[in-house]
Design a protein around this motif. Structure first.
Motif, PDB file in Angstrom:
ATOM      1  N   GLU A 221       8.446 -19.293   9.338  1.00 22.08           N
ATOM      2  CA  GLU A 221       7.669 -18.676   8.893  1.00 22.08           C
ATOM      3  C   GLU A 221       7.722 -17.124   9.670  1.00 22.08           C
ATOM      4  O   GLU A 221       6.761 -16.489  10.064  1.00 22.08           O
ATOM      5  CB  GLU A 221       6.046 -19.374   9.099  1.00 22.08           C
ATOM      6  N   THR A 222       8.879 -16.743   9.857  1.00 19.53           N
ATOM      7  CA  THR A 222       9.235 -15.690  10.606  1.00 19.53           C
ATOM      8  C   THR A 222       8.585 -14.321   9.997  1.00 19.53           C
ATOM      9  O   THR A 222       7.698 -13.709  10.653  1.00 19.53           O
ATOM     10  CB  THR A 222      10.736 -15.389  10.337  1.00 19.53           C
ATOM     11  N   LEU A 223       8.913 -14.192   8.803  1.00 19.19           N
ATOM     12  CA  LEU A 223       8.158 -13.052   8.082  1.00 19.19           C
ATOM     13  C   LEU A 223       6.631 -13.011   8.148  1.00 19.19           C
ATOM     14  O   LEU A 223       6.015 -12.085   8.241  1.00 19.19           O
ATOM     15  CB  LEU A 223       8.559 -13.079   6.583  1.00 19.19           C
ATOM     16  N   GLY A 224       5.954 -14.365   7.969  1.00 20.47           N
ATOM     17  CA  GLY A 224       4.398 -14.536   8.029  1.00 20.47           C
ATOM     18  C   GLY A 224       3.925 -13.787   9.351  1.00 20.47           C
ATOM     19  O   GLY A 224       2.966 -13.253   9.524  1.00 20.47           O
ATOM     20  N   THR A 225       4.879 -14.468  10.655  1.00 19.38           N
ATOM     21  CA  THR A 225       4.276 -14.137  11.620  1.00 19.38           C
ATOM     22  C   THR A 225       4.624 -12.530  12.174  1.00 19.38           C
ATOM     23  O   THR A 225       3.586 -11.964  12.637  1.00 19.38           O
ATOM     24  CB  THR A 225       5.473 -14.693  12.860  1.00 19.38           C
ATOM     25  N   LEU A 226       5.630 -11.965  11.493  1.00  9.79           N
ATOM     26  CA  LEU A 226       5.821 -10.523  11.785  1.00  9.79           C
ATOM     27  C   LEU A 226       4.832  -9.758  11.062  1.00  9.79           C
ATOM     28  O   LEU A 226       4.270  -8.693  11.619  1.00  9.79           O
ATOM     29  CB  LEU A 226       7.190 -10.107  11.005  1.00  9.79           C
ATOM     30  N   ILE A 227       4.499 -10.252   9.852  1.00  5.37           N
ATOM     31  CA  ILE A 227       3.529  -9.436   8.917  1.00  5.37           C
ATOM     32  C   ILE A 227       2.193  -9.310   9.636  1.00  5.37           C
ATOM     33  O   ILE A 227       1.145  -8.318   9.561  1.00  5.37           O
ATOM     34  CB  ILE A 227       3.692  -9.601   7.480  1.00  5.37           C
ATOM     35  N   ALA A 228       1.913 -10.650   9.987  1.00  2.06           N
ATOM     36  CA  ALA A 228       0.499 -10.749  10.628  1.00  2.06           C
ATOM     37  C   ALA A 228       0.694  -9.841  12.048  1.00  2.06           C
ATOM     38  O   ALA A 228      -0.462  -9.257  12.118  1.00  2.06           O
ATOM     39  CB  ALA A 228       0.215 -12.345  11.001  1.00  2.06           C
ATOM     40  N   GLY A 229       1.583  -9.854  12.702  1.00  2.00           N
ATOM     41  CA  GLY A 229       1.604  -8.832  14.011  1.00  2.00           C
ATOM     42  C   GLY A 229       1.328  -7.579  13.454  1.00  2.00           C
ATOM     43  O   GLY A 229       0.651  -6.791  14.224  1.00  2.00           O
ATOM     44  N   LEU A 230       1.976  -7.051  12.358  1.00  2.00           N
ATOM     45  CA  LEU A 230       2.056  -5.939  11.725  1.00  2.00           C
ATOM     46  C   LEU A 230       0.455  -5.490  11.290  1.00  2.00           C
ATOM     47  O   LEU A 230       0.099  -4.112  11.695  1.00  2.00           O
ATOM     48  CB  LEU A 230       2.966  -5.392  10.699  1.00  2.00           C
ATOM     49  N   ILE A 231      -0.198  -6.295  10.706  1.00  3.28           N
ATOM     50  CA  ILE A 231      -1.360  -5.702  10.000  1.00  3.28           C
ATOM     51  C   ILE A 231      -2.722  -6.365  11.160  1.00  3.28           C
ATOM     52  O   ILE A 231      -3.636  -6.189  10.368  1.00  3.28           O
ATOM     53  CB  ILE A 231      -1.437  -6.433   8.617  1.00  3.28           C
ATOM     54  N   GLY A 232      -2.256  -7.102  12.056  1.00  4.96           N
ATOM     55  CA  GLY A 232      -3.363  -7.398  12.928  1.00  4.96           C
ATOM     56  C   GLY A 232      -4.404  -6.541  13.237  1.00  4.96           C
ATOM     57  O   GLY A 232      -5.946  -6.969  13.490  1.00  4.96           O
ATOM     58  N   GLU A 233      -4.026  -5.212  13.416  1.00  6.03           N
ATOM     59  CA  GLU A 233      -4.888  -4.209  13.672  1.00  6.03           C
ATOM     60  C   GLU A 233      -4.791  -3.181  12.723  1.00  6.03           C
ATOM     61  O   GLU A 233      -4.011  -2.163  13.046  1.00  6.03           O
ATOM     62  CB  GLU A 233      -4.831  -3.802  15.112  1.00  6.03           C
ATOM     63  N   VAL A 234      -5.361  -3.157  11.741  1.00  6.01           N
ATOM     64  CA  VAL A 234      -5.489  -1.945  10.871  1.00  6.01           C
ATOM     65  C   VAL A 234      -6.571  -1.186  11.177  1.00  6.01           C
ATOM     66  O   VAL A 234      -7.392  -1.321  11.831  1.00  6.01           O
ATOM     67  CB  VAL A 234      -5.771  -2.554   9.249  1.00  6.01           C
ATOM     68  N   PRO A 235      -6.152   0.344  10.921  1.00  2.00           N
ATOM     69  CA  PRO A 235      -7.107   1.555  11.092  1.00  2.00           C
ATOM     70  C   PRO A 235      -8.632   1.013  10.967  1.00  2.00           C
ATOM     71  O   PRO A 235      -9.421   1.728  11.812  1.00  2.00           O
ATOM     72  CB  PRO A 235      -6.426   2.497  10.705  1.00  2.00           C
ATOM     73  N   SER A 236      -9.100   0.622   9.726  1.00  2.00           N
ATOM     74  CA  SER A 236     -10.322   0.176   9.426  1.00  2.00           C
ATOM     75  C   SER A 236     -10.295  -0.630   8.199  1.00  2.00           C
ATOM     76  O   SER A 236      -9.429  -1.098   7.684  1.00  2.00           O
ATOM     77  CB  SER A 236     -10.910   1.901   8.964  1.00  2.00           C
ATOM     78  N   ALA A 237     -11.595  -0.961   8.006  1.00  2.00           N
ATOM     79  CA  ALA A 237     -12.090  -1.906   7.142  1.00  2.00           C
ATOM     80  C   ALA A 237     -11.331  -1.310   5.730  1.00  2.00           C
ATOM     81  O   ALA A 237     -11.078  -2.045   4.927  1.00  2.00           O
ATOM     82  CB  ALA A 237     -13.402  -2.119   6.883  1.00  2.00           C
ATOM     83  N   ASP A 238     -11.529   0.179   5.634  1.00  2.00           N
ATOM     84  CA  ASP A 238     -11.055   0.582   4.212  1.00  2.00           C
ATOM     85  C   ASP A 238      -9.622   0.542   4.091  1.00  2.00           C
ATOM     86  O   ASP A 238      -9.000   0.301   3.089  1.00  2.00           O
ATOM     87  CB  ASP A 238     -11.428   2.112   4.412  1.00  2.00           C
ATOM     88  N   HIS A 239      -8.759   0.468   5.278  1.00  2.00           N
ATOM     89  CA  HIS A 239      -7.343   0.126   5.094  1.00  2.00           C
ATOM     90  C   HIS A 239      -7.095  -1.203   4.679  1.00  2.00           C
ATOM     91  O   HIS A 239      -6.078  -1.243   4.138  1.00  2.00           O
ATOM     92  CB  HIS A 239      -6.470   0.737   6.623  1.00  2.00           C
ATOM     93  N   ARG A 240      -7.892  -2.141   5.388  1.00  2.00           N
ATOM     94  CA  ARG A 240      -7.855  -3.559   4.943  1.00  2.00           C
ATOM     95  C   ARG A 240      -7.854  -3.712   3.449  1.00  2.00           C
ATOM     96  O   ARG A 240      -7.184  -4.626   2.913  1.00  2.00           O
ATOM     97  CB  ARG A 240      -8.629  -4.503   5.665  1.00  2.00           C
ATOM     98  N   ARG A 241      -9.195  -3.168   2.816  1.00  2.00           N
ATOM     99  CA  ARG A 241      -9.139  -3.144   1.348  1.00  2.00           C
ATOM    100  C   ARG A 241      -7.908  -2.544   0.692  1.00  2.00           C
ATOM    101  O   ARG A 241      -7.734  -3.104  -0.265  1.00  2.00           O
ATOM    102  CB  ARG A 241     -10.447  -2.616   1.167  1.00  2.00           C
TER     103      ARG A 241
END
Length: 687
Positions: A221-241
């Motif tokens: 699950e290489t890509l899943g692990t990488l992307i989870a690391g990338l989006i683990g801390e998004v700037p705000s709730a708006d960015h997550r939406r």
């Protein structure tokens, strides 16, 4: 895969971008050499390049590098994203018209797997016509068709390259160019396994959190692990939406963000999205890399399932608005994007197929096509059906369209969509038993009012895949649904289908089986209905795409056709058991409601109906199958087939026809509420 190395001042931005990308590009020496030879016009060089490989292997990066090379060589470059190629090859030909006229033109098609259906058309019909010296590069996930690669004529003109992982040395170079510290390089190279996308994503994660890569280990699950690391801390709730939009939408634009996230700063959010390392930017907006999209979606669905589903609903609302307001051809494209949102649902998977070849385009009927569609109707449904096609060609020629093979341009199928106004024409009722049955059903349930109409897909005939999910049914369903969303005064929508049992399962929760079984020639058809007055189009979409039950339509009586057919079968199964037959459910039907001796009356009605089948030469075998099965005392269907003197497959076919026809006769008497009293003398059911 770009580095932060600055170009010398005094250069144009285009030059700076090209030079920076060139410095950051790693590997692919064979492909670059072959394309360079073509740009120089070397006699032995290929003219068409087909690059393929799995997601994340670097196809798009290579394609961008080739585009830069072509432009630097003074070539005219036409870039096409395969995700946005229309339903007709004519649109691609129009876009790439320069290749037919200019020897310096270069066409690139990225994400070719999304328009793979064009492949045969390209190598058979379009590419042989390009100007001498023009070049074409196709990049996609799938290998080229064997018919293409085995054609001797293409042996010297076609260069096929399968991209694989980078070597360890190339991988080290790439992560170094992406700013990874030397002490972290080996951990990232071991983790990513030479996959360029994984290497770039790992480098981005390490840049955000230096040293984090040292704790990673290889995983499926290489890509899943990488992307989870990338989006683990998004700037705000708006960015997550905003990320929820991009993870689900086929393509994301600033306008789509504005519609899906009202009140939020769409411009800023879109700029953030397109800068993410796993986002691809095209002329149509941005979208996650195909290899990354599912990982992004899975991560968001796991983190916030309710928010994820809520975004799906908001996108559906926006797509429905576009379908109503955009021009027809654009609306059809949006309808496909709507289905893409729900591509994992069983209903969508069962009804829509996406084959690699055999694709078609929906075209208006031309006079020279008439003979072809009449032949198709005759060969597929019989001469009686062909006569009705001829009849409706005279009555509503505008309702016909043909489906042409994109590969050959030949007509392979046709459809007829009728508009039946509130007052039925007596000649239509007399001519077409299906239309007559449809009007009888409507008039006994909820008749159209003045100004309303019925829309009926009367024919959809594809001899190559008769009445099974296919590219033809894909296009037909999309057009019918888009029309339903945009029409005014539509009372009911109807599909006429032959294999009632199969389509009843496929359309369960999508359309309602009206229980009407009209016959044309030796075929029985089913009528599948939606009453748009009872359920608005938006509500219908909500039921279909959320796999909830559709509201029941009004029925002619307290007995529905489904329950009636089931009761007929039950009565036949217990025919030889008087005690059970005396309480059969069919005794509650209206056709024996006024009888003093309902059991005797019901037996006589069934006997009369079976004998009626025997008087029709086309249904004699159906009667024999019924008699052998239910009235002769045969212990099994195999024994019944032997008594009827038929092979088992032939027997099963005639038995189905007999059950349909018997139910039709009894149902028509049920609808009329005037059960006939047949002359009982001399009626027998001889084995």
């Amino acid at each position: 895969m770009t580095s932060a190395v600055q170009a010398p001042p005094g250069r144009s931005l285009e030059q700076r971008l090209r030079q920076a990308r060139a410095r950051a590009f790693v590997g692919r020496h064979e492909e670059l050499a072959a394309f360079g030879a073509a740009l120089r016009g070397e006699p032995s060089a290929a003219l068409v390049f087909y690059v393929h490989g799995p997601g994340g292997v670097g196809k798009s990066t290579l394609l961008r590098h080739l585009v830069d090379q072509a432009r630097h060589a003074g070539r005219l470059v036409v870039e096409v994203d395969g995700r946005f190629v229309g339903q007709s090859p004519a649109q691609l030909e129009q876009t790439a018209q320069a290749l037919l006229e200019r020897p310096d033109a270069v066409l690139t098609v990225d994400s070719f797997e999304h328009c793979q259906w064009l492949e045969t058309w390209l190598w058979q019909r379009f590419l042989p016509r390009i100007a001498e010296g023009a070049l074409v590069v196709l990049a996609g996930r799938q290998t080229p068709a064997t018919e293409w690669t085995s054609d001797p004529g293409w042996a010297g003109a076609l260069h096929v390259a399968e991209l694989g992982p980078l070597t360890d040395e190339q991988a080290r170079t790439l992560v170094s160019l992406n700013g990874v510290r030397p002490e972290n390089t080996e951990a990232i190279v071991r983790f990513a396994g030479g996959n360029p996308l994984a290497l770039s994503l790992a480098a981005a994660v390490d840049s955000a959190n230096p040293g984090s890569a040292q704790a990673w280990a290889p995983s499926a699950e290489t890509l899943g692990t990488l992307i989870a690391g990338l989006i683990g801390e998004v700037p705000s709730a708006d960015h997550r939406r905003a990320l929820e939009v991009a993870a689900q939408a086929y393509n994301t634009t600033e306008e789509l963000l504005e519609a899906a996230l009202p009140g939020l700063p769409a411009q800023q959010l879109f700029a953030w999205l397109r800068a993410l390392p796993f986002m691809e930017t095209t002329a149509h907006g941005c979208h996650p890399h195909d290899a990354a999209r599912e990982a992004v979606a899975a991560d968001l669905r796991w983190r916030a399932p309710n928010a994820f589903d809520g975004m799906k609903r908001r996108l559906t609302t926006e797509y429905l608005r576009q379908i109503r307001e955009l021009p027809e051809q654009q609306a059809l494209g949006v309808m496909n994007q709507l289905f893409y949102l729900f591509r994992d649902l069983k209903r969508i998977r069962d009804l829509y197929v996406w084959p690699r070849s055999g694709q078609v385009q929906d075209d208006p009927l031309r006079p020279e096509d008439v003979g072809t569609i009449l032949r198709m109707a005759t060969e597929t449904e019989g001469p009686e059906s062909a006569d009705l096609v001829r009849y409706w060609l005279g009555r509503q020629p505008e309702g016909f369209s043909v489906y042409r093979s994109i590969d050959t341009g030949e007509v392979v199928a046709f459809a007829c969509r009728l508009v039946l106004t509130a007052e039925p024409e007596p000649r239509d009722l007399a001519a077409d038993p299906v239309v007559a049955a449809a009007w009888e059903y409507c008039n006994s349930t909820a008749p159209p009012q003045p100004g309303e109409h019925i829309a009926m897909t009367r024919f959809c005939i594809y001899p190559g895949a008769y009445q099974v999910p296919s590219p033809v049914t894909n296009l037909n369903h999309s057009r019918v649904q888009a029309d339903a969303a945009r029409s005014r005064g539509r009372a009911q929508g109807m599909f006429v289908l032959h294999d009632c049992d199969r389509w009843g399962e496929l359309l369960r929760g999508v359309l309602t089986d009206a229980g009407v079984r009209p016959r044309v020639g030796d075929r029985t058809y089913g009528l599948f209905v939606t009453d748009w007055r009872q359920i608005p189009f938006e509500s219908w979409v909500d039921h279909v795409l959320n796999e909830t039950d559709m509201p029941a339509l009004a029925t002619p009586s307290t007995t529905t056709r489904d329950s009636f057919d089931q009761a007929v079968r039950e009565a036949l199964q217990i025919w030889r058991t008087p005690r059970a037959f005396a309480v059969t459910q069919l005794l509650t039907a209206r056709l024996v409601a006024d009888s003093r001796d309902q059991v005797t009356e019901l037996r006589d009605l069934i006997t009369s109906a079976v004998d009626e089948l025997g008087r029709n030469p086309r249904s004699i075998k159906a009667k024999e199958a019924l008699v052998a099965t239910y009235f002769s005392g045969a212990p099994t269907q195999e024994a019944a087939a032997r008594r009827a003197g038929m092979s088992f497959s032939t027997y099963r076919r005639h038995l189905r026809q007999g059950l349909d026809a018997l139910s039709d006769i009894l149902w028509n008497r049920e609808l009329s509420a005037a059960a006939s009293r047949p002359n009982r003398a001399g009626q027998t059911l001889a084995a």
